[in-house]
Design a protein around this motif. Structure first.
Motif, PDB file in Angstrom:
ATOM      1  N   SER A  87       8.495  -2.276  -0.573  1.00  0.00           N
ATOM      2  CA  SER A  87       8.752  -0.844  -0.535  1.00  0.00           C
ATOM      3  C   SER A  87      10.153  -0.515  -1.042  1.00  0.00           C
ATOM      4  CB  SER A  87       8.569  -0.324   0.894  1.00  0.00           C
ATOM      5  OG  SER A  87       8.850   1.054   0.976  1.00  0.00           O
ATOM      6  N   ALA A 233      -1.955   0.416   7.741  1.00  0.00           N
ATOM      7  CA  ALA A 233      -1.306   1.694   7.455  1.00  0.00           C
ATOM      8  C   ALA A 233      -0.009   1.486   6.692  1.00  0.00           C
ATOM      9  CB  ALA A 233      -1.047   2.447   8.761  1.00  0.00           C
ATOM     10  N   ILE A 234       0.768   0.480   7.070  1.00  0.00           N
ATOM     11  CA  ILE A 234       2.022   0.208   6.359  1.00  0.00           C
ATOM     12  C   ILE A 234       1.741  -0.222   4.925  1.00  0.00           C
ATOM     13  CG2 ILE A 234       4.042  -1.297   6.308  1.00  0.00           C
ATOM     14  CD1 ILE A 234       3.958  -1.360   9.337  1.00  0.00           C
ATOM     15  N   GLY A 237       1.004   2.776   2.980  1.00  0.00           N
ATOM     16  CA  GLY A 237       2.227   3.548   2.791  1.00  0.00           C
ATOM     17  C   GLY A 237       3.126   2.970   1.722  1.00  0.00           C
TER      18      GLY A 237
END
Length: 280
Positions: A87, A233-234, A237
């Motif tokens: 990320s 979910a991460i 994301g």
């Protein structure tokens, strides 16, 4: 006779008094006990009131991300760290490439208005900033136009030689502009599966612990499974910004490289129109 009747009445009255007195005693005892219970319950209620008032203050979520970090094993923490690195890398590339393409577009607008109005190409090149992609292309093109000699390059005509060098310079600029897009594509395509792997691993560990403990209550199942699902979910994301950023940068790069190629074509026409280029 009268004394006997009086004695009889006295005996009846005495027996009646003895029979009635236990009833009053029994009625008095429950009343006393009830009052004692009420009096004892009051302090207990007062003592329980602060506890009830203090209970809502506890807001820690035992099944959240913090719990997963605290109770997770090395694999879960490794997956989480990998997603965090991916990320951070994606956002770094997005920000830096946005700055680079904005700067290149601004330079293209200024060059289109001023470069070809200079007295010579040498003056135009001097007016470009150090490290500019347009200066790199122009300098290589002029160098190729001025130095067309050598046993091997003599077999290539000047037009083809200059065109080859300009195209090579444009390709180098395009490669520089597209740096990092491969990382964004990799993050966008792999991070959901990395998050899914973390989820599967977390569920496996949770079910193993439940099986060893022999307890399958809802609190034993919901907590670990919920923590594991956070990984998916991460992963999503991380993937969504990378995919959107990749598509967005590809479109911006096409626009900017269109400006660069237009400049290269105009520069090629100027060089072919002037047999001799003013020395720098």
């Amino acid at each position: 006779m009268i004394s006997r009747i009086s004695g009889l009445f006295a005996a009846i009255a005495f027996a009646t008094a003895i029979a009635v007195s236990p009833v009053h005693a029994q009625e008095a005892k429950p009343a006393d006990a009830a009052s004692a219970v009420v009096e004892g319950a009051a302090p207990a209620a007062e003592a329980a009131a602060p506890v009830a008032a203090a209970a809502p203050k506890s807001t820690d979520n035992p099944y959240g991300l913090k719990a997963m970090i605290d109770h997770g094993d090395a694999v879960s923490k490794g997956v989480l760290a990998l997603l965090l690195i991916m990320s951070m890398g994606s956002w770094y590339i997005l920000i830096t490439k946005l700055w680079d393409t904005s700067k290149l577009a601004k330079e293209a607008k200024e060059i289109r208005a001023t470069f070809f109005k200079k007295a010579s190409l040498a003056d135009g090149i001097k007016g470009l900033g150090e490290g500019s992609a347009f200066r790199f292309i122009a300098a290589n093109a002029v160098e190729a136009s001025e130095h067309h000699e050598g046993a091997l390059t003599e077999n290539i005509d000047r037009n083809t030689w200059v065109t080859m060098n300009i195209d090579r310079s444009v390709y180098d600029v395009q490669s520089r502009v597209q740096t990092g897009l491969g990382f964004l594509a990799t993050v966008g395509s792999t991070s959901p599966f990395i998050g899914l792997f973390g989820t599967v691993w977390g569920i496996l560990q949770a079910l193993t612990a439940i099986g060893v403990a022999g307890q399958a209550s809802i609190d034993k199942v919901a907590g670990p499974v919920g923590e594991a699902l956070i990984m998916t979910a991460i992963g999503l994301g991380v993937a969504v910004p990378a995919v959107l950023g990749y598509n967005w940068l590809v479109n911006r790069n096409k626009q900017v490289m269109g400006e660069v190629k237009a400049f290269a074509g105009d520069l090629h026409g100027v060089l072919m129109g002037n047999r001799q280029v003013t020395k720098r």
